[in-house]
Each structure stands twice: as structure tokens, then as C-alpha cells.
Design a protein around this motif. Sequence first.
Motif, mmCIF file in Angstrom:
data_model
loop_
_atom_site.group_PDB
_atom_site.id
_atom_site.type_symbol
_atom_site.label_atom_id
_atom_site.label_comp_id
_atom_site.label_asym_id
_atom_site.label_seq_id
_atom_site.Cartn_x
_atom_site.Cartn_y
_atom_site.Cartn_z
ATOM 1 N N TRP A 488 29.908 -10.135 23.734
ATOM 2 C CA TRP A 488 29.839 -11.082 22.616
ATOM 3 C C TRP A 488 30.331 -12.446 23.081
ATOM 4 N N SER A 489 29.690 -13.485 22.601
ATOM 5 C CA SER A 489 30.105 -14.844 22.974
ATOM 6 C C SER A 489 31.178 -15.397 22.044
ATOM 7 N N ASP A 490 31.600 -14.623 21.045
ATOM 8 C CA ASP A 490 32.586 -15.168 20.099
ATOM 9 C C ASP A 490 33.793 -14.261 19.869
ATOM 10 N N ASP A 491 34.020 -13.275 20.747
ATOM 11 C CA ASP A 491 35.231 -12.480 20.558
ATOM 12 C C ASP A 491 36.330 -12.976 21.494
ATOM 13 N N GLY A 492 37.499 -12.348 21.424
ATOM 14 C CA GLY A 492 38.656 -12.840 22.158
ATOM 15 C C GLY A 492 38.531 -12.751 23.662
ATOM 16 N N GLN A 493 37.630 -11.910 24.159
ATOM 17 C CA GLN A 493 37.437 -11.756 25.597
ATOM 18 C C GLN A 493 36.164 -12.443 26.075
ATOM 19 N N ALA A 494 35.583 -13.297 25.245
ATOM 20 C CA ALA A 494 34.255 -13.851 25.527
ATOM 21 C C ALA A 494 34.195 -14.611 26.846
ATOM 22 N N THR A 495 35.149 -15.484 27.086
ATOM 23 C CA THR A 495 35.095 -16.301 28.300
ATOM 24 C C THR A 495 35.285 -15.437 29.541
ATOM 25 N N LYS A 496 36.227 -14.497 29.476
ATOM 26 C CA LYS A 496 36.429 -13.602 30.612
ATOM 27 C C LYS A 496 35.177 -12.768 30.878
ATOM 28 N N ASN A 497 34.554 -12.283 29.814
ATOM 29 C CA ASN A 497 33.327 -11.508 29.983
ATOM 30 C C ASN A 497 32.207 -12.357 30.563
ATOM 31 N N ALA A 498 32.118 -13.603 30.138
ATOM 32 C CA ALA A 498 31.082 -14.492 30.666
ATOM 33 C C ALA A 498 31.290 -14.741 32.155
ATOM 34 N N VAL A 499 32.535 -14.941 32.559
ATOM 35 C CA VAL A 499 32.839 -15.148 33.975
ATOM 36 C C VAL A 499 32.451 -13.910 34.784
ATOM 37 N N LEU A 500 32.821 -12.734 34.293
ATOM 38 C CA LEU A 500 32.504 -11.504 35.022
ATOM 39 C C LEU A 500 31.005 -11.298 35.155
ATOM 40 N N ARG A 501 30.257 -11.559 34.067
ATOM 41 C CA ARG A 501 28.810 -11.383 34.154
ATOM 42 C C ARG A 501 28.207 -12.359 35.162
ATOM 43 N N SER A 502 28.755 -13.563 35.224
ATOM 44 C CA SER A 502 28.255 -14.547 36.189
ATOM 45 C C SER A 502 28.504 -14.101 37.618
ATOM 46 N N MET A 503 29.604 -13.380 37.833
ATOM 47 C CA MET A 503 29.969 -12.922 39.171
ATOM 48 C C MET A 503 29.326 -11.601 39.547
ATOM 49 N N SER A 504 28.863 -10.835 38.569
ATOM 50 C CA SER A 504 28.537 -9.425 38.777
ATOM 51 C C SER A 504 27.379 -9.188 39.735
ATOM 52 N N GLY A 505 26.442 -10.126 39.803
ATOM 53 C CA GLY A 505 25.237 -9.924 40.585
ATOM 54 C C GLY A 505 24.141 -9.216 39.811
ATOM 55 N N GLY A 506 24.412 -8.881 38.537
ATOM 56 C CA GLY A 506 23.453 -8.152 37.719
ATOM 57 C C GLY A 506 22.965 -8.963 36.540
ATOM 58 N N PRO A 507 22.313 -8.299 35.590
ATOM 59 C CA PRO A 507 21.763 -8.997 34.424
ATOM 60 C C PRO A 507 22.862 -9.537 33.517
ATOM 61 N N ILE A 508 22.516 -10.536 32.718
ATOM 62 C CA ILE A 508 23.433 -11.116 31.747
ATOM 63 C C ILE A 508 22.759 -11.077 30.388
ATOM 64 N N TYR A 509 23.377 -10.359 29.455
ATOM 65 C CA TYR A 509 22.821 -10.316 28.104
ATOM 66 C C TYR A 509 23.926 -10.066 27.082
ATOM 67 N N MET A 510 23.809 -10.757 25.953
ATOM 68 C CA MET A 510 24.787 -10.641 24.879
ATOM 69 C C MET A 510 24.308 -9.649 23.825
ATOM 70 N N SER A 511 25.182 -9.387 22.855
ATOM 71 C CA SER A 511 24.804 -8.588 21.693
ATOM 72 C C SER A 511 25.442 -9.178 20.445
ATOM 73 N N ASP A 512 25.543 -10.511 20.418
ATOM 74 C CA ASP A 512 26.181 -11.201 19.297
ATOM 75 C C ASP A 512 25.551 -10.828 17.969
ATOM 76 N N GLU A 513 26.394 -10.724 16.942
ATOM 77 C CA GLU A 513 25.900 -10.504 15.595
ATOM 78 C C GLU A 513 25.181 -11.755 15.085
#
Length: 690
Positions: A488-513
Motif C-alpha cells: 500500500w502507498s498510504d500505510d505506515g510502512q509505505a516508504t520502506k516497502n517502496a524502497v524494498l520493491r525498488s531494490m528487489s529486482g522483481g515486479p512492483i505493484y500496489m493494492s491500494d484501496e
Amino acid sequence: MYKFIEKNGLNLVCDGKTVLKNISFWLNPRLFAYKATSFEDKIVLEKASVSETEVRFVSGDNVGGITLTLKQDGDCFALFACGEYDGRGGKGQHGCHLDPFCGLGFDFEFPHRGNFIDAFMRCSYWQKPYIGNGKIKPRTQGLFFNQSNRCVYLMATCHRDFKTEMFPEKKGTSLRAQSNNRVEKIDECIFIGGVGKSVYELGETVAGFGLEIMQKPGKLRKNKEYPEIFEYLGWCSWDAFHMFVTHQNLIDKAQEFKDKEIPVKWVILDDMWGDVPQNDVLTMHSRELESWEAAPDRFPKGLKGITGELKENFGLKVGIWHPINGYWSGIDPRGSLAKEHGDLLEYNIPGIRPDQPRLMHSFEKKKCEKYYDIQHKFYSDCGIDFTKVDNQGSTQWFSFLKGSIGECAENLHNAIEKAAKKYYGGALINCMGMPIENLWNRTYSNINRFSGDFQPENRDWFVHHLLQCSYNSLTQGAIFTGDWDMWWSDDGQATKNAVLRSMSGGPIYMSDELNRSIKDVIMPTVLSSGRIIRLKNPARPTADCLFENPEENKKVFKVFNTGGKYGVVAVFDLDSADGSVSGTVSPLDAGLDGNEYVLYDWFNETATPVKRGESINVTLNNRDDFRLYIICPVKDNRAVIGLKEKYMTFGGIRQDKDGITALDDGTLLIYENGKINSVKVKKDEFINVN
């Protein structure tokens, strides 16, 4: 290099150092297939003969014998077991075949020094790491341990009929082989391993050796094609709408992306889009699938209707989710799917609950292929562009007594991937499928989910998610690109999750409400075209973190990746008491060995020059505190950092001998003469920095 020796027991040694100690082989007969696995009839075999590459084991009453053969290539070894059990011979009192769940194996000790890394199945679907110095966890699939100046990696297999896993024993460890069927013979590879100096290289080397020695059709991740569609930003319906996904709310979400100018390029219609009677979270796992069409009450225009509207009005690619068993409780025998294709279906005999059979596709090769071909032809005719196939880890339960686990897993994955290749050009996400039989039997597919389900608004979940994905990248990342799941792009871990997805080497997709997507949080992961800045390697723990428990050691936990000559290190506080932690960051963390670098602190917008072997100190105050460092090479007293607005700054530019081309609008950062210089740039703008 490797050989068997007898010295205080039977040992496997490599260059004089013991890899497996005190090996003892056993058989485990069973009279009744449904009887829970036990070892009350376990037959410990006796050594009949020993050479450097072969050991013959026999039972005292002549009902069974196994020859254990050592094969090797370079730094790697494989153990092959060949033999049989005949319950009709000898006393004939043990049972008529080998136990389907645990028919044979060997006990051993591994002479580790300090902590080890244990990759084990925490359930039927997800592999998880354990870092410790005691007993391994049940269902271990991969094991790293240090030995003097080298590392050893042991890995389970799934060859033709049997899969293997490691279990803790009172004294040492047990490798157990499961056929999932009534068998009396074995002739295949049951264990592989290797030695080396680098955990990162060893994981890949042993995996590549395993593919070759077992003659598997798959390839290492680095040699596979990556589906083009997953180079772009996506969105998944599950955590947005759960059980209540409808035609209209999907359209509303697509309109939100359009209005906010968030460049989502594909969506997944996840769980509960299908023709299943309406239910809730408490009852979803007891429901059966009626047909391959979309649920008529929530999708009045059908699957083709929603797919067409998303594509025509919003320019989106559309993917479809489904589990291997139709729906969670299988296929409704009264539904149209069963009536039209009943010849391809059969009731399974679940290994854990024989009283709860489910109707699903056959595991027989031709029927399985035909089933998936018809299914995905229907989806393709409705406009579907890719698929996400779930619940793959249930293969061993659903195929119980339908054939061997190796044969059934091979038939399943061949059928899935053949259909995905035919109808979607190979665009496939594998999910809930980390058991060893899934890992070894996929043919070409590249992407596999590396973590359990995303948990929104859950601070503790993030810790386990980070550890699970980064450590799974050491083992399964050799063969697959890890999908680090939605966020999710709006929960408390959003920025950390975004950083990890950018580093992961895999797909990036959200599930925001609906109405909750935040563009400013999403855009650092992606170019304005919707193309993600994807690194080609998996993000993994740094070398100094590998064998330590970051929840207890009061040190920072770091994951790294690389992009060309650049390195990326993200630094986290995973302390179980939520206290402060400290550590260092260095170019060596990313495996870089140049003479000069600049460490750019992305969030603080500062740059620190370091020379070979130097590091900077980092202290984090609590679990909400973290850092992202871009490690930029210095050439001619200048370090090009890249586009300030993107987490992977260097991925926002293209460099050649003449200068820099911006791949998006933004701010170009260049470190020179002790300071960061910045200049506004436009997409495709060329900047000469010579």
C-alpha cells in the motif's frame, strides 16, 4: 575433492574437511497408506561395503538394500540412492511398500562453526529463514554453514519420484525422502551440496549443478527471459477489495489512477473475481468453483466485459488469478465446468485430510495439459494478458497416491507453463509455491512469490517480510526472480516497502484501496512512462549480516543490490525491543571493490566520499528509522549520482563516454569538489559533463 571415508563412522569429506558426519541410512516401510508417518518400523541398514564414491547398505533380514553413490563436479556434489524394499521377503512383517510420506533417508551431523542459515518451509507454501546455532527447523530445504575459511551449502532435491527435506533429530539431522505414492524402489538424486568462499556465488553454483545433474528443463534466473509486462508498474485487487471485487470498483480504481496520473500499466484480478457463490473471509476456503466465467452478480458483463473496458478506456493490461485446484475447495461437481470437462477432473485424496476429497484436474500428463490449455484459452479469448497461479505448494497433498510427487509436480508445472507460454508469451507469476518440488520442476517461468501475504498497517509484519524475502533470495533467487508481493502507498510502512520493491529486482505493484493511492510515494519507484527502474539481481543481506540474528544483536540489518558499477544498501532497525541499533555502511557491502566512491544518503540528501576499505557509521533509533544509500563510483574526481527523484537514482539516467541522457524529468545530481551540484533536466535531455 569429495569422498566417503570411515573414521568414527561414515563421513563425506571435501579436501580433508568433513561435510557430512556419521551417516546412517534407513528405510521406513508402511502397511497402510493413510497411517500417520511414524518410525516404529524404521529399518536401520548396515554398511556392506564402502569405497570413496559408493556405499552399499543392506538390512539384516534382507528386505531392503540401498547403494549410495557420490557424484561430483567442481565444487559441487550429489548423492544418488539406488535400491529397493521388498516387504514380501525376509520376515515380511514391516509393510508392503515404503511410507509415502517418508520412505527412506539418512541421518547425519553437519560440522558447522557458529550460526547457520536455515531455509525451511514454515507451512505448505512459504519458505522462511532461521539463523541459529542449535537444531535445524523441520522441512529444511537449504542450509548454509561456515567451516574454517569456507562455506558449505546443502540443498534438498526432487528428481524423478522422490522429494527430500531435512529434519532435526535427537542427535543431528535427518534427510527424509517422500514419494507421495506406493513405491518399493528408488534410483535418483536425493541430496546436493557444495563448498565455496561466497554464500552468494555458492547458492547459484549449487542450484545450477542441481538442474544439470537431475536433467531438469529449467534454467538459472540469470539465463531466463523476464516478461516485458512486469517491467511496468502494476496493481492488484486483493488488499483493495478482498471478497468484494466488482466490475464497477475496478473501473473506479482505474479512473483514480488516470485522474491522479499514476502510470499503472497492468492490473491483476485477484481472488474472488470468479464464479464462486458469494461468501466472506470465514467461509472462502470451503467454496467451490462453478465455471471459468466471472461471478455473474458482481461482473454482469462477464470477464470479457471488465477486461475490455479496462483495456479500451484505460489502456491497462489485465492479468487473472486462479489456484491450481479451481477454487480453495476445488470444483463444484454440479457446475458447468465439471459438466463440460468432467473427463479431465478427478477427486483427490488429500494426504493430510483423506476425509475431505476435492474435485480438481487430473495430474495425468495429457489431461493436465488439456485442462490448463482450455482454461487459459478461455481467459485469453476474454482479453487476459497474463496469469498468476496460486496454491502451488498444495501439490503434494492434492497429488497424494495419484503418482509420485516428482512426476505429478513435473506434469503440473509443464501444463501451467505450456499454457502461459502459448497464450501470454510466458507472462506468469507463481504463487504459494516455494516447496522443493515446485522449485525444481518449473520449466521456463522466472517469477515466484518470495513471501507470505502482504499485511497492511502491520509494523511487525514488515520485519518478517524483509527477512523472508532477502534470505529467500539467497536460495530460490538463484533460479527465480522474487516477487516481494503487493503493498500500500498510504500505510505506515509505505516508504520502506517502496524502497524494498525498488531494490528487489522483481515486479512492483500496489493494492491500494479506492481513493487511497498516493502518487508522491509511488513515483520514486518508476519512470513517468510507467516503466519501473528494475535491478537485474535480487536484493540480499550484506555479508556481515548473513549469519547474525538482527532482532537480537543490536546491529543494523542491511540489504544490498547492484546496478552496473553502482551499489545500493538499505539499512534497517529490526530490533525486537524496538531499541536503537548501530553499524557501518561501506562499498564492500555491495561487493564493490573500486578505489573511490561517494555514499549518497537518499533521504538526508547528503554525500560522503570514501576510499577503498573505508566505511561510515550509522545509528538508527527504532524500527521506523531507516536509510537508503546509493554508492556511486568516482571517476576524474566526479561522481554522477543520478536523478534525485528516483530511489534507484542511477536508473533514471543513461551514461556513455560523451555524457548523460535523462530518462525522465527531474533533478540530476553530480558530486564534485566536496559538494552536490544539481541541475533540472527533461526526459531525453543530453548533458555533456566532460
